[in-house]
Scaffold this motif. Structure first.
Motif, PDB file in Angstrom:
ATOM      1  N   ILE A  79       0.850  -1.100   0.102  1.00  0.00           N
ATOM      2  CA  ILE A  79       0.014   0.010   0.007  1.00  0.00           C
ATOM      3  C   ILE A  79       0.959   1.043   0.016  1.00  0.00           C
ATOM      4  O   ILE A  79       0.512   2.032  -0.687  1.00  0.00           O
ATOM      5  N   GLN A  80       1.911   1.260   0.841  1.00  0.00           N
ATOM      6  CA  GLN A  80       2.895   2.339   1.041  1.00  0.00           C
ATOM      7  C   GLN A  80       3.444   2.624  -0.507  1.00  0.00           C
ATOM      8  O   GLN A  80       3.694   3.887  -0.828  1.00  0.00           O
ATOM      9  N   SER A  81       3.711   1.675  -1.083  1.00  0.00           N
ATOM     10  CA  SER A  81       4.573   1.690  -2.515  1.00  0.00           C
ATOM     11  C   SER A  81       3.590   2.328  -3.356  1.00  0.00           C
ATOM     12  O   SER A  81       4.100   3.149  -4.389  1.00  0.00           O
ATOM     13  N   ALA A  82       2.084   1.914  -3.203  1.00  0.00           N
ATOM     14  CA  ALA A  82       1.234   2.362  -4.367  1.00  0.00           C
ATOM     15  C   ALA A  82       1.020   3.827  -4.060  1.00  0.00           C
ATOM     16  O   ALA A  82       0.817   4.643  -4.825  1.00  0.00           O
ATOM     17  N   ILE A  83       0.984   4.387  -2.744  1.00  0.00           N
ATOM     18  CA  ILE A  83       0.853   5.687  -2.508  1.00  0.00           C
ATOM     19  C   ILE A  83       1.979   6.493  -2.865  1.00  0.00           C
ATOM     20  O   ILE A  83       1.743   7.680  -3.487  1.00  0.00           O
ATOM     21  N   SER A  84       3.117   6.051  -2.465  1.00  0.00           N
ATOM     22  CA  SER A  84       4.383   6.756  -2.985  1.00  0.00           C
ATOM     23  C   SER A  84       4.617   7.168  -4.373  1.00  0.00           C
ATOM     24  O   SER A  84       4.653   8.018  -4.980  1.00  0.00           O
ATOM     25  N   GLU A  85       4.213   5.846  -5.387  1.00  0.00           N
ATOM     26  CA  GLU A  85       4.197   5.990  -6.679  1.00  0.00           C
ATOM     27  C   GLU A  85       3.156   7.055  -7.513  1.00  0.00           C
ATOM     28  O   GLU A  85       3.554   7.737  -8.211  1.00  0.00           O
ATOM     29  N   GLY A  86       2.112   6.988  -6.728  1.00  0.00           N
ATOM     30  CA  GLY A  86       0.972   7.831  -7.073  1.00  0.00           C
ATOM     31  C   GLY A  86       1.273   9.297  -6.865  1.00  0.00           C
ATOM     32  O   GLY A  86       1.275  10.071  -7.749  1.00  0.00           O
ATOM     33  N   ALA A  87       1.941   9.561  -5.672  1.00  0.00           N
ATOM     34  CA  ALA A  87       2.300  11.183  -5.430  1.00  0.00           C
ATOM     35  C   ALA A  87       3.429  11.522  -6.093  1.00  0.00           C
ATOM     36  O   ALA A  87       3.377  12.594  -6.718  1.00  0.00           O
ATOM     37  N   THR A  88       4.412  10.609  -6.454  1.00  0.00           N
ATOM     38  CA  THR A  88       5.742  11.029  -7.325  1.00  0.00           C
ATOM     39  C   THR A  88       5.190  10.976  -8.553  1.00  0.00           C
ATOM     40  O   THR A  88       5.718  12.173  -9.412  1.00  0.00           O
ATOM     41  N   SER A  89       4.364  10.419  -9.198  1.00  0.00           N
ATOM     42  CA  SER A  89       3.810  10.522 -10.685  1.00  0.00           C
ATOM     43  C   SER A  89       3.155  11.725 -10.746  1.00  0.00           C
ATOM     44  O   SER A  89       3.451  12.499 -11.643  1.00  0.00           O
ATOM     45  N   PHE A  90       2.354  12.094  -9.629  1.00  0.00           N
ATOM     46  CA  PHE A  90       1.477  13.446  -9.735  1.00  0.00           C
ATOM     47  C   PHE A  90       2.418  14.559  -9.842  1.00  0.00           C
ATOM     48  O   PHE A  90       2.365  15.689 -10.709  1.00  0.00           O
ATOM     49  N   LEU A  91       3.360  14.577  -8.823  1.00  0.00           N
ATOM     50  CA  LEU A  91       4.375  15.729  -8.751  1.00  0.00           C
ATOM     51  C   LEU A  91       5.110  16.055  -9.998  1.00  0.00           C
ATOM     52  O   LEU A  91       5.386  16.975 -10.219  1.00  0.00           O
ATOM     53  N   PHE A  92       5.708  14.816 -10.575  1.00  0.00           N
ATOM     54  CA  PHE A  92       6.341  15.139 -11.738  1.00  0.00           C
ATOM     55  C   PHE A  92       5.709  15.726 -12.876  1.00  0.00           C
ATOM     56  O   PHE A  92       6.296  16.221 -13.800  1.00  0.00           O
ATOM     57  N   THR A  93       4.504  15.147 -13.064  1.00  0.00           N
ATOM     58  CA  THR A  93       3.427  15.646 -13.975  1.00  0.00           C
ATOM     59  C   THR A  93       3.233  17.199 -13.647  1.00  0.00           C
ATOM     60  O   THR A  93       3.274  18.085 -14.829  1.00  0.00           O
ATOM     61  N   GLU A  94       2.805  17.373 -12.488  1.00  0.00           N
ATOM     62  CA  GLU A  94       2.799  19.099 -12.097  1.00  0.00           C
ATOM     63  C   GLU A  94       3.964  19.678 -12.344  1.00  0.00           C
ATOM     64  O   GLU A  94       4.047  20.780 -12.814  1.00  0.00           O
ATOM     65  N   TYR A  95       4.983  19.349 -11.959  1.00  0.00           N
ATOM     66  CA  TYR A  95       6.403  20.110 -12.071  1.00  0.00           C
ATOM     67  C   TYR A  95       6.851  20.403 -13.657  1.00  0.00           C
ATOM     68  O   TYR A  95       7.450  21.200 -14.096  1.00  0.00           O
ATOM     69  N   LYS A  96       6.294  19.329 -14.414  1.00  0.00           N
ATOM     70  CA  LYS A  96       6.638  19.582 -16.079  1.00  0.00           C
ATOM     71  C   LYS A  96       6.063  20.855 -16.299  1.00  0.00           C
ATOM     72  O   LYS A  96       6.400  21.482 -17.188  1.00  0.00           O
ATOM     73  N   TYR A  97       4.722  21.114 -16.048  1.00  0.00           N
ATOM     74  CA  TYR A  97       3.870  22.167 -16.710  1.00  0.00           C
ATOM     75  C   TYR A  97       4.492  23.395 -15.767  1.00  0.00           C
ATOM     76  O   TYR A  97       4.554  24.353 -16.064  1.00  0.00           O
ATOM     77  N   VAL A  98       4.685  23.185 -14.356  1.00  0.00           N
ATOM     78  CA  VAL A  98       5.218  24.312 -13.531  1.00  0.00           C
ATOM     79  C   VAL A  98       6.367  24.774 -14.082  1.00  0.00           C
ATOM     80  O   VAL A  98       7.037  26.077 -14.125  1.00  0.00           O
ATOM     81  N   GLY A  99       7.441  23.981 -14.612  1.00  0.00           N
ATOM     82  CA  GLY A  99       8.843  24.166 -15.205  1.00  0.00           C
ATOM     83  C   GLY A  99       8.570  25.076 -16.259  1.00  0.00           C
ATOM     84  O   GLY A  99       9.297  25.990 -16.610  1.00  0.00           O
ATOM     85  N   ILE A 100       7.514  24.632 -17.322  1.00  0.00           N
ATOM     86  CA  ILE A 100       7.504  25.767 -18.360  1.00  0.00           C
ATOM     87  C   ILE A 100       7.076  27.096 -18.066  1.00  0.00           C
ATOM     88  O   ILE A 100       7.660  27.992 -18.497  1.00  0.00           O
ATOM     89  N   PHE A 101       6.146  27.135 -17.033  1.00  0.00           N
ATOM     90  CA  PHE A 101       5.891  28.517 -16.542  1.00  0.00           C
ATOM     91  C   PHE A 101       6.954  29.347 -15.890  1.00  0.00           C
ATOM     92  O   PHE A 101       7.246  30.400 -15.994  1.00  0.00           O
ATOM     93  N   MET A 102       8.000  28.339 -15.205  1.00  0.00           N
ATOM     94  CA  MET A 102       8.985  28.889 -14.456  1.00  0.00           C
ATOM     95  C   MET A 102       9.764  29.691 -15.621  1.00  0.00           C
ATOM     96  O   MET A 102      10.390  30.663 -15.557  1.00  0.00           O
ATOM     97  N   VAL A 103      10.188  28.887 -16.587  1.00  0.00           N
ATOM     98  CA  VAL A 103      11.104  29.319 -17.879  1.00  0.00           C
ATOM     99  C   VAL A 103      10.527  30.681 -18.501  1.00  0.00           C
ATOM    100  O   VAL A 103      11.309  31.600 -18.508  1.00  0.00           O
ATOM    101  N   LEU A 104       9.246  30.779 -18.717  1.00  0.00           N
ATOM    102  CA  LEU A 104       8.412  31.702 -19.336  1.00  0.00           C
ATOM    103  C   LEU A 104       8.661  32.854 -18.458  1.00  0.00           C
ATOM    104  O   LEU A 104       8.833  34.072 -18.557  1.00  0.00           O
ATOM    105  N   PHE A 105       8.413  32.927 -16.954  1.00  0.00           N
ATOM    106  CA  PHE A 105       8.185  33.935 -16.313  1.00  0.00           C
ATOM    107  C   PHE A 105       9.606  34.622 -15.956  1.00  0.00           C
ATOM    108  O   PHE A 105       9.883  35.797 -15.848  1.00  0.00           O
ATOM    109  N   ALA A 106      10.643  33.667 -16.005  1.00  0.00           N
ATOM    110  CA  ALA A 106      12.105  34.134 -15.684  1.00  0.00           C
ATOM    111  C   ALA A 106      12.262  35.165 -16.951  1.00  0.00           C
ATOM    112  O   ALA A 106      13.193  36.158 -16.953  1.00  0.00           O
TER     113      ALA A 106
END
Length: 768
Positions: A79-106
């Motif tokens: 169960i811990q592994s499933a929660i960890s994988e889900g959280a990591t996967s979401f954050l990586f997806t979120e950071y991809k979009y946030v990374g694009i914003f970061m570069v544009l705003f810079a």
């Protein structure tokens, strides 16, 4: 030149050494947590424990609870592994979009600030002293961009590390709960401490290194140096906004879906493995309450430091290049790490938790001990690092300040934070009458529950606002805008302990979920529920701290912006300012509407999917078939990524549009309006949601005679309480916590772009 007891070399050593001590301490705590093994067999950590530690005999509890059941340990690990994988996967997806914003705003920062002097590389007259020459505007553009990226990356890393630590510790807390509530508490608290100390120490160390590297170029131009450092706070808060909004939408969509269908319609327990949304719900705790909160408090810390440094840099500290008093904000934060380290030992080593009723007092003691010790710590560093009398910048004039007055400014912020924390606890803990009254109102249905809950939230605003008002008055009277900036820093000086207590809550919540899903005995679940209930209250206290500090930080940044933009007075009777004021006061409502609707839309899809699975998968209710967890995780991920963009754009674009089209005076009005209304809504939303959540838990626990008359689970009052809790979810975990980022972020963004707005802003008024 003023003389300080602490020499400059001492400052250069003290700050990084304290940061390194914080990092080492967090690694030691992580080592202790890692001793709880997620593999079948007797844990190493258990062998190291005294036989009757925390009021339990290891042997008796093992035999009674069936600790050596290998299947339970394997299930927990899965169960811990499933929660960890889900959280990591979401954050990586979120950071991809946030990374694009970061570069544009810079790029935007570089273009806007570089164009102030038409990208000239020639030295220019200093902003506050035209007789001296300073580095070109192009340098400010480049270094502001670099510090923005640095702050953004540090914020993202802070959130990600927090999530990793929480998902590492959740199942370990569950396994330790079999040995007694004391051991589970220590595991969850140590894990929170890892996050707290890593974040506080990393934020301090990165800022200190950045200042020293920038100094290689800027040399004697400290005004330019610290103006460019403000980008660090902007980077931290802009990432926190997306983390809080995105994570908040994710977690609450899953939570509302799981509760409405699971508890109300199907009458199954919370975190039941038959519920398709249960993994998404537990993942959400980590991406919203942990990663989002970590980025948020890092942003507050970075901004309060930047606000104080900017004001100090245009005062004699900066003009005369007095390093030790100049870095006073960082010295206060360094002392905070040492104080929090001692405070943490009180929870993990000096005292034992022997019963469930001792959990909440132990967490409250952490706040009291850290505040008392920090008061002495502030007195010591103020005496050592600040001259007995000095002058500070105050809207074009220099104000004379004594070191004891500066000490009182920091101390008043520190104690105001504690008052806000305890008022929040009074209104959100089910040990007190306000939440018990809300629970009692469930007798007559969900409508009265909602009415009582809203009234509680509005009432809970009164004392915190007075506490903030008093701290603003005292600190401004004693040390002008610098006083307000260091008061905010005082409130955040015990950030390591605050974060440890805050992160403890979601870890305990996850531990309870894992216990339920792994099919562990009801006694284990009772222990994790007790940990979680205390964590709920402390999470509300943490939000109170974050909102209170945000009010002070944004006011200090507002003062720095007004000074930098050359606004002599903000007169509300002038139309330019007043239209900004009423529009600014409206923005928190617009922002809250966006985030609430986003949670509602995502929850709608989640409810439909959970219902579909219960209706179409044969054997799901009987427990013979497995639900499709992945679809629910995907619904939450897709909704949060898509829905976090409009609220984020509203906050990031408003200062730019207002500054360019209407100018700095109207923008001053917008910042003042959003601060005044945003703080009120944020406090009431967080406390209303927290009260509804704990009213539900009060009925479920049935710990008192009154609570038992309202229960048990599945009764009509309990169903009414669950409905209240689901309404409160987006209030306390999405809209409320995100609003404090809104007021800070708009202020720091205005400060960073102030040179551009001052020279090129107000296009509409220039045309007409």
């Amino acid at each position: 030149m003023s003389v300080t007891i602490l020499p400059d070399l001492g400052t250069e050593i003290f700050i990084p050494v304290c940061a390194v001590i914080g990092i080492v301490f967090s690694l030691v705590q992580w080592y202790y947590v890692s001793q709880v093994k997620l593999s079948p067999g007797r844990d190493a950590a258990h062998n190291n424990s005294a036989g009757s530690k925390n009021g339990y005999s290891d042997y008796l509890i093992e035999e009674e609870e069936g600790v050596n059941d290998h299947n339970v340990v394997i299930k927990c690990a899965e169960i811990q592994s499933a929660i960890s994988e889900g959280a990591t996967s979401f954050l990586f997806t979120e950071y991809k979009y946030v990374g694009i914003f970061m570069v544009l705003f810079a790029v935007l920062i570089f273009v806007f600030l570089g164009s102030v002097e038409s990208f000239s590389t020639k030295p220019q007259p200093c902003t506050y002293d035209k007789t001296r020459t300073c580095k070109p505007a192009l340098a400010t553009a480049i270094f502001s961009t670099v510090s923005f990226l640095l702050g953004a990356v540090t914020s993202v890393v802070s959130g990600f590390l927090g999530m990793k630590i929480a998902t590492y510790a959740n199942a370990r807390t569950t396994l330790e709960a079999r040995k007694g509530v004391g051991k589970a508490f220590i595991t969850a608290f140590r894990s929170g401490a890892v996050m707290g100390f890593l974040l506080a120490a990393n934020g301090l160390l990165v800022l200190f290194i950045a200042i020293n590297l920038f100094k290689l170029y800027y040399g004697d131009d400290w005004g330019g140096l610290f103006e460019s450092i403000t980008g660090y706070g902007l980077g931290g808060s802009s990432m926190a906004l997306f983390g809080r909004v995105g994570g908040g939408i994710y977690t609450k969509a899953a939570d509302v879906g799981a509760d409405l269908v699971g508890k109300v319609e199907r009458n199954i327990p919370e975190d039941d493995p038959r519920n398709p949304a249960v993994i998404a719900d537990n993942v959400g705790d980590n991406v919203g309450d942990i990663a989002g909160m970590g980025s948020d408090l890092f942003g507050s810390y970075a901004e309060s430091s930047c606000a104080a440094l900017v004001v100090a840099s245009i005062s004699p500290f900066g003009n005369n290049h007095e390093l030790t008093p100049m870095l006073y904000p960082l010295i206060v934060s360094s002392m905070g790490i040492l104080v929090c380290l001692i405070t943490t030992l009180f929870a993990t080593d000096f005292f034992e938790i022997k019963a469930v009723k001792e959990i909440e007092p132990a967490l409250k003691k952490q706040l009291i001990i850290s505040t008392v010790l920090m008061t002495f710590g502030i007195a010591i560093v103020t005496w050592l690092s600040v001259p007995s009398s000095f002058t500070i910048f105050n809207f074009g004039t220099q104000k004379v300040v004594t070191n004891w007055k500066l000490f009182l400014c920091v101390a008043v912020g520190l104690w105001a934070g504690l008052i806000i924390g305890f008022v929040t606890e009074y209104y959100t803990s089910n040990a007190y009458s306000p939440v018990q009254d809300v629970a009692d109102s469930c007798r007559t249905g969900a409508a009265t529950n909602v009415i009582f809950g809203l009234a509680l939230g509005y009432k809970s605003v009164i004392i915190p606002i007075f506490a903030i008002a008093v701290s603003i008055f005292v600190s401004f009277t004693f040390a002008a805008m610098y006083g307000i900036a260091v008061a905010a820093l005082g409130m955040l000086s015990t950030i390591a302990t605050g974060l440890a207590i805050d992160a403890y809550g979601p870890i305990s919540d996850n531990a309870g979920g894992i216990a339920e899903m792994a099919g562990m005995s009801h006694r284990i679940r009772e222990r994790t529920d007790a940990l979680d209930a205390a964590g709920n209250t402390t999470a509300a206290i943490g939000k109170g701290f974050a909102i209170g500090s945000a009010a002070l930080v944004s006011l200090a940044l507002f003062g720095a912006f007004v000074s930098r933009a050359g606004v002599t007075a903000v007169d509300v009777l002038t139309p330019k300012v007043f239209i900004g004021l009423i529009v600014g006061a409206m923005l928190p409502y617009w922002f809250s509407a966006m985030t609430m609707k986003s949670v509602g839309s995502a929850a709608l899809k989640m409810v439909e999917e959970v219902r579909r699975q219960f209706n179409t998968i044969p054997g799901l209710m009987e427990g013979t078939a497995k639900p499709d967890y992945a679809t629910c995780v995907k619904i939450s991920t897709d909704a949060s990524i898509k829905e976090m963009i409009p609220p984020g754009a509203l906050v990031m674009l408003t200062p730019l549009i207002v500054g360019i089209l209407f100018g700095v005076e109207t923008l001053s009005g917008v910042l003042a309006g959003s601060l005044v209304s945003g703080v009120q809504i944020a406090i009431s939303a967080s406390n209303t949601g927290g009260a509804w959540d704990n009213a539900k838990k009060y009925i479920e626990a049935g710990a008192s005679k009154h609570a038992r008359t309202l229960g048990p689970k599945g009764s009509d009052p309990h169903k009414a309480a669950v409905i209240g809790d689901t309404i409160g979810d987006p209030l306390k975990d999405t809209s409320g916590p995100s609003l404090n980022i809104l007021i800070k972020l708009m202020a720091v963004e205005s400060l960073v772009f102030a040179p551009f707005f001052a020279s090129h802003g107000g296009l509409l008024f220039k045309i007409f």
